[in-house]
Design a protein around this motif. Structure first.
Motif, PDB file in Angstrom:
ATOM      1  N   ASN A  55       2.033  54.088  63.871  1.00 42.56           N
ATOM      2  CA  ASN A  55       2.413  54.980  62.022  1.00 42.56           C
ATOM      3  C   ASN A  55       1.408  55.615  60.987  1.00 42.56           C
ATOM      4  OD1 ASN A  55       4.241  56.101  60.827  1.00 42.56           O
ATOM      5  ND2 ASN A  55       5.702  54.717  59.825  1.00 42.56           N
ATOM      6  N   PRO A  56       1.473  56.684  61.300  1.00 44.55           N
ATOM      7  CA  PRO A  56       0.215  57.507  60.709  1.00 44.55           C
ATOM      8  C   PRO A  56       0.806  57.667  58.716  1.00 44.55           C
ATOM      9  CG  PRO A  56       1.346  59.027  61.948  1.00 44.55           C
ATOM     10  CD  PRO A  56       2.162  58.553  62.460  1.00 44.55           C
ATOM     11  N   LEU A  57       1.592  57.950  58.751  1.00 48.19           N
ATOM     12  CA  LEU A  57       2.578  58.059  57.944  1.00 48.19           C
ATOM     13  C   LEU A  57       2.253  57.260  56.428  1.00 48.19           C
ATOM     14  CD1 LEU A  57       4.584  59.358  56.145  1.00 48.19           C
ATOM     15  CD2 LEU A  57       5.911  58.439  56.092  1.00 48.19           C
ATOM     16  N   PRO A  58       1.861  55.720  56.403  1.00 55.97           N
ATOM     17  CA  PRO A  58       0.958  54.417  55.251  1.00 55.97           C
ATOM     18  C   PRO A  58       0.167  54.916  55.378  1.00 55.97           C
ATOM     19  CG  PRO A  58       2.409  53.488  56.978  1.00 55.97           C
ATOM     20  CD  PRO A  58       2.633  55.070  57.202  1.00 55.97           C
ATOM     21  N   HIS A  59      -0.683  55.085  56.663  1.00 58.47           N
ATOM     22  CA  HIS A  59      -2.543  55.567  55.740  1.00 58.47           C
ATOM     23  C   HIS A  59      -2.247  56.686  55.077  1.00 58.47           C
ATOM     24  CE1 HIS A  59      -3.879  53.533  60.416  1.00 58.47           C
ATOM     25  NE2 HIS A  59      -2.775  53.308  59.318  1.00 58.47           N
ATOM     26  N   ILE A  68      -1.783  49.618  55.371  1.00 59.26           N
ATOM     27  CA  ILE A  68      -2.643  49.599  56.510  1.00 59.26           C
ATOM     28  C   ILE A  68      -1.723  49.147  57.372  1.00 59.26           C
ATOM     29  CG2 ILE A  68      -3.942  50.176  57.601  1.00 59.26           C
ATOM     30  CD1 ILE A  68      -5.217  50.888  54.940  1.00 59.26           C
ATOM     31  N   SER A  69      -1.837  47.164  57.190  1.00 59.88           N
ATOM     32  CA  SER A  69      -1.185  47.073  58.023  1.00 59.88           C
ATOM     33  C   SER A  69      -0.029  47.166  58.481  1.00 59.88           C
ATOM     34  CB  SER A  69      -1.517  45.409  57.448  1.00 59.88           C
ATOM     35  OG  SER A  69      -0.950  45.099  56.376  1.00 59.88           O
ATOM     36  N   MET A  70       1.313  47.321  57.800  1.00 58.98           N
ATOM     37  CA  MET A  70       2.771  47.431  58.382  1.00 58.98           C
ATOM     38  C   MET A  70       2.858  48.987  59.452  1.00 58.98           C
ATOM     39  SD  MET A  70       4.656  49.186  55.387  1.00 58.98           S
ATOM     40  CE  MET A  70       3.324  48.739  53.475  1.00 58.98           C
ATOM     41  N   GLY A  71       1.767  49.967  58.644  1.00 58.20           N
ATOM     42  CA  GLY A  71       1.402  50.729  59.753  1.00 58.20           C
ATOM     43  C   GLY A  71       1.284  50.964  61.594  1.00 58.20           C
ATOM     44  N   VAL A 131      -3.438  39.336  52.423  1.00 58.20           N
ATOM     45  CA  VAL A 131      -2.732  40.624  51.741  1.00 58.20           C
ATOM     46  C   VAL A 131      -2.445  39.878  50.305  1.00 58.20           C
ATOM     47  CG1 VAL A 131      -1.088  41.836  50.684  1.00 58.20           C
ATOM     48  CG2 VAL A 131      -1.877  42.508  52.989  1.00 58.20           C
ATOM     49  N   VAL A 132      -1.949  38.629  50.403  1.00 59.52           N
ATOM     50  CA  VAL A 132      -1.349  37.879  49.538  1.00 59.52           C
ATOM     51  C   VAL A 132      -2.145  37.628  48.925  1.00 59.52           C
ATOM     52  CG1 VAL A 132      -0.521  35.579  49.009  1.00 59.52           C
ATOM     53  CG2 VAL A 132       0.554  37.391  51.056  1.00 59.52           C
ATOM     54  N   VAL A 145      -9.650  45.444  42.483  1.00 65.42           N
ATOM     55  CA  VAL A 145      -9.371  44.020  44.371  1.00 65.42           C
ATOM     56  C   VAL A 145      -8.029  43.704  44.535  1.00 65.42           C
ATOM     57  CG1 VAL A 145      -9.407  41.286  45.160  1.00 65.42           C
ATOM     58  CG2 VAL A 145     -11.415  42.147  43.447  1.00 65.42           C
ATOM     59  N   PHE A 146      -7.354  43.205  43.930  1.00 70.41           N
ATOM     60  CA  PHE A 146      -5.594  43.569  43.375  1.00 70.41           C
ATOM     61  C   PHE A 146      -4.944  44.974  43.848  1.00 70.41           C
ATOM     62  CE2 PHE A 146      -1.943  43.874  41.030  1.00 70.41           C
ATOM     63  CZ  PHE A 146      -0.914  43.488  41.031  1.00 70.41           C
ATOM     64  N   GLN A 147      -5.730  46.246  43.830  1.00 68.09           N
ATOM     65  CA  GLN A 147      -5.052  47.316  44.159  1.00 68.09           C
ATOM     66  C   GLN A 147      -5.285  47.170  45.491  1.00 68.09           C
ATOM     67  OE1 GLN A 147      -6.781  50.127  41.011  1.00 68.09           O
ATOM     68  NE2 GLN A 147      -4.316  50.987  40.671  1.00 68.09           N
ATOM     69  N   THR A 148      -5.847  46.745  46.143  1.00 64.83           N
ATOM     70  CA  THR A 148      -6.709  47.084  47.844  1.00 64.83           C
ATOM     71  C   THR A 148      -6.007  46.481  48.645  1.00 64.83           C
ATOM     72  OG1 THR A 148      -9.256  47.425  46.367  1.00 64.83           O
ATOM     73  CG2 THR A 148      -8.838  46.474  49.002  1.00 64.83           C
ATOM     74  N   SER A 149      -5.969  45.079  48.095  1.00 61.56           N
ATOM     75  CA  SER A 149      -4.443  43.958  48.849  1.00 61.56           C
ATOM     76  C   SER A 149      -3.726  44.540  49.010  1.00 61.56           C
ATOM     77  CB  SER A 149      -4.535  43.383  47.933  1.00 61.56           C
ATOM     78  OG  SER A 149      -3.877  42.840  46.897  1.00 61.56           O
ATOM     79  N   VAL A 150      -2.976  46.062  48.611  1.00 59.09           N
ATOM     80  CA  VAL A 150      -1.758  46.066  48.611  1.00 59.09           C
ATOM     81  C   VAL A 150      -2.248  48.307  49.682  1.00 59.09           C
ATOM     82  CG1 VAL A 150      -0.059  47.494  47.682  1.00 59.09           C
ATOM     83  CG2 VAL A 150      -0.849  46.218  46.205  1.00 59.09           C
ATOM     84  N   PHE A 151      -3.437  48.248  49.420  1.00 55.31           N
ATOM     85  CA  PHE A 151      -4.031  48.863  50.221  1.00 55.31           C
ATOM     86  C   PHE A 151      -3.388  48.533  51.931  1.00 55.31           C
ATOM     87  CE2 PHE A 151      -6.992  50.345  47.179  1.00 55.31           C
ATOM     88  CZ  PHE A 151      -6.100  51.754  46.292  1.00 55.31           C
TER      89      PHE A 151
END
Lengths: 118, 511
Positions: free
Chosen positions: A70-74, A48-51, A12-13, A38-44
């Motif tokens: 956890n489905p909520l972040p998705h 996703i990885s935190m869920g 992500v970073v 690309v910048f925005q995609t990294s936040v996606f």
């Protein structure tokens, strides 16, 4: 070893910095927008990885599974993706209009043309 | 019906936007849009009344309880902002028809009203919602429509300004998204009320610090705090006049609301302003903004750019008040937020009137407008006096409270600097007054002015002089704002009461 354990956040970073760098360093308006994407995609990916719950399956209600991701972040990020697409589309439309009016999509040339006008 | 007002506030303009597409006639679309905005205004007044009598309103969307469902939560602060935003949009829309007819090509006028309504719905949504992620979504709705509105400007530089704003605005919004994501990671909730209760347990972790840092930078980009303000002057200068009036009165104000809401309600003032040296940092940046932007404003030759830089300076005052972290400081910031919307709204509306007649925004074209368009020019002067902070105008009230708040903490040097900042405002306002009143117009009309004359004027030159005042449909809303400037400068009961109530509820809620 600790560094590699959280490799998803490193991805992500790295993506974030690459995207941000493209936005800042490139003069081409389309390339800037690509960097922004690309910048925005990294936040996606961050969301996703935190869920993800390690060992968890997809959130399907079934007796065979007990650990779910956890489905909520998705769900949240689905909204953010739509926003990202809208932004990119609007940005590209603006670039088309800029190209019509200025005849160029290079930042420096646009700046020059504006300076000459004033 | 009354119970559903918090959601109707947002839904009405949001649903009205696509209906505009179905209405064929441009005049009809304008009337419809103004009506919708007026309905939003009535709803927000009712909400303010309800909040004042019953306390905080909570509306659960679809009947789902708060941490699981999304809730709209309206307290005194949000109610005040709702009234401000919908009132400004109604006033601007009242005058928009004539000005828009002149500045935007015919086939794009319907889209202007659609984008305007979406922008309004987004701004109202940011204020009404009690869900952190919803803030981001509404922020993007209003931002995306704002980019479109700016790009509608006549000058091709409007496109370039809009593009730059798009890049910076998206970076800011993405930073906010990262901040919200990291907060969610630590607490597992997105509801603001819930967040404020769960964050204290994890407040010392690096993740929360990072979340807060990302969030602050993102919001400061949106509200155009001094070093991050670069998008603002061009965006204001080249957008259609009415869009400038609306943006100057609402867009940055809503961003400041988000800042206040997150720092005071969610993170809590102790964490936000004392664990990090944010208080000092924001105060320094605010002061730099006041001075830097005022000095740049003095050097401008384009009137819209001049007042755009002045907006950056005024945001500096609000941030100074905010950075004190005291009740008095926050009250001053909120008062100035409200008052600045009134003065900038009046000024930019008057400029829209001038642009309608003169067709240009350079200072040299404004020679002698004081004689030719006395009412319009007077509106700018009253707005300018408010910016300076002359007694009997709203500017005086908010600067008074700011100075009292500063003195409460014994910050004498800052008081001196704030007063010096007002002197700089005197210079740039005087610059305009001098050109408008003490210089004779060069020739009968400036070269651009000839094009701006309507056919009727050309037919009877004798009447042309009297007809050169801006059309009444722009003048009336402008003077509504001017009168509000003076009224709220004399009778401060309403604004101060609501601000006090908002501040005490913010300090009561914060953990």
């Amino acid at each position: 070893m600790n560094i590699l354990e959280q490799y998803n956040y490193w991805v992500v970073v790295c993506l974030m910095m690459i995207g941000f760098f493209i936005v800042i360093s490139h003069g081409n308006l389309v390339k800037k927008l690509m960097g922004l994407s690309v910048f925005q995609t990294s936040v996606f990916i961050l969301y996703i990885s935190m869920g993800k719950v390690s060992g968890g399956t997809a959130p399907i209600l079934d007796q065979a599974y007990s650990v779910f991701s956890n489905p909520l972040p998705h769900v949240l990020i689905l909204t953010a993706i739509v926003v990202g697409i809208a932004t990119t589309a609007l940005g590209l439309a603006l670039v088309v209009r800029i190209n019509e009016e200025y005849g160029t999509i290079e930042e420096s040339e646009i700046q020059q043309k504006d300076d000459r006008e004033c | 019906m009354l119970n559903h007002f918090p959601i109707l506030q947002v839904i009405v303009p949001l649903l009205a936007a696509p209906i505009c597409l179905l209405l064929q006639q441009r005049r009809l679309v304008w009337i419809f849009t103004t009506l919708v905005s007026a309905i939003a205004l009535l709803i927000s007044f009712q909400l303010l009344y309800q909040v004042q009598t019953q306390g905080t309103l909570i509306y659960e969307l679809g009947g789902w309880q708060a941490p699981i469902g999304i809730e709209y939560r309206i307290d005194a602060l949000s109610a005040l902002l709702l009234v401000l935003v919908s009132a400004m949009s109604t006033v601007v829309l009242m005058g928009a028809h004539k000005s828009i007819e002149k500045e935007i090509p015919e086939d794009k006028q319907t889209f202007f009203y659609i984008a305007f309504l979406l922008c309004l719905a987004g701004s109202l949504g940011i204020i009404a919602t009690g869900d952190a992620f919803n803030v981001f979504v509404f922020l993007e709705i209003s931002s995306l429509s704002t980019y479109t509105l700016i790009a509608l400007g006549k000058d091709r530089r409007a496109l370039w300004a809009s593009y730059q704003y798009l890049i910076m605005g998206t970076i800011g919004a993405t930073f906010i998204l990262i901040g919200i994501g990291l907060m969610y990671m630590m607490t597992g909730t997105l509801n603001m009320h819930d967040l404020s209760q769960r964050l204290p347990e994890v407040v010392q972790t690096k993740t929360v610090f990072t979340a807060f840092a990302f969030f602050i930078v993102g919001v400061c980009l949106k509200l155009a705090l001094f070093p991050l303000h670069l998008w603002l002057p061009n965006a204001y200068a080249y957008a259609p006049s009415m869009v400038t009036a609306f943006l100057a009165a609402t867009a940055t104000k809503v961003a400041i609301y988000v800042l206040v809401r997150f720092t005071f309600t969610i993170f809590g003032v102790e964490f936000a302003l004392s664990f990090l040296p944010l208080s000092e940092l924001l105060m320094v940046l605010g002061l730099l903004g006041v001075f830097g932007a005022s000095i740049v404003a003095i050097l401008q030759t384009n009137v819209k750019r001049l007042f755009a830089y002045s907006s950056v300076a005024q945001i500096g005052y609000m941030i100074i008040g905010f950075s004190l972290g005291s009740q008095a400081g926050l009250k001053a910031a909120l008062l100035h937020l409200f008052n600045h919307a009134l003065m900038k709204g009046a000024i930019f509306m008057a400029i829209a009137g001038l642009v309608y007649r003169i067709g240009a925004t350079n200072l040299e074209h404004f020679k002698g407008v004081g004689q030719r368009m006395p009412l319009t020019a007077a509106a700018i002067v009253v707005g300018g006096l408010s910016l300076i902070g002359v007694p009997l105008t709203v500017g005086f009230v908010s600067k008074w409270y700011l100075i009292v708040a500063l003195l409460e903490q014994g910050l004498w040097p800052v008081v001196a600097l704030v007063l010096m900042g007002s002197l700089l405002a005197v210079i740039y306002v005087w610059k305009l007054v001098e050109i408008a009143y003490f210089q004779t117009p060069s020739g009968e009309l400036s070269p651009n002015g000839n094009e701006a004359l309507s056919p009727q004027d050309a037919l009877n030159p004798q009447d042309a002089f009297s007809q050169r005042e801006a059309p009444w449909i722009i003048l009336v809303p402008t003077w509504l704002l001017v009168v509000a400037n003076i009224y709220f400068g004399i009778d401060t009961d309403f604004t101060v009461n609501v601000a006090t109530q908002a501040v005490s509820s913010l300090f009561g809620e914060s953990p």
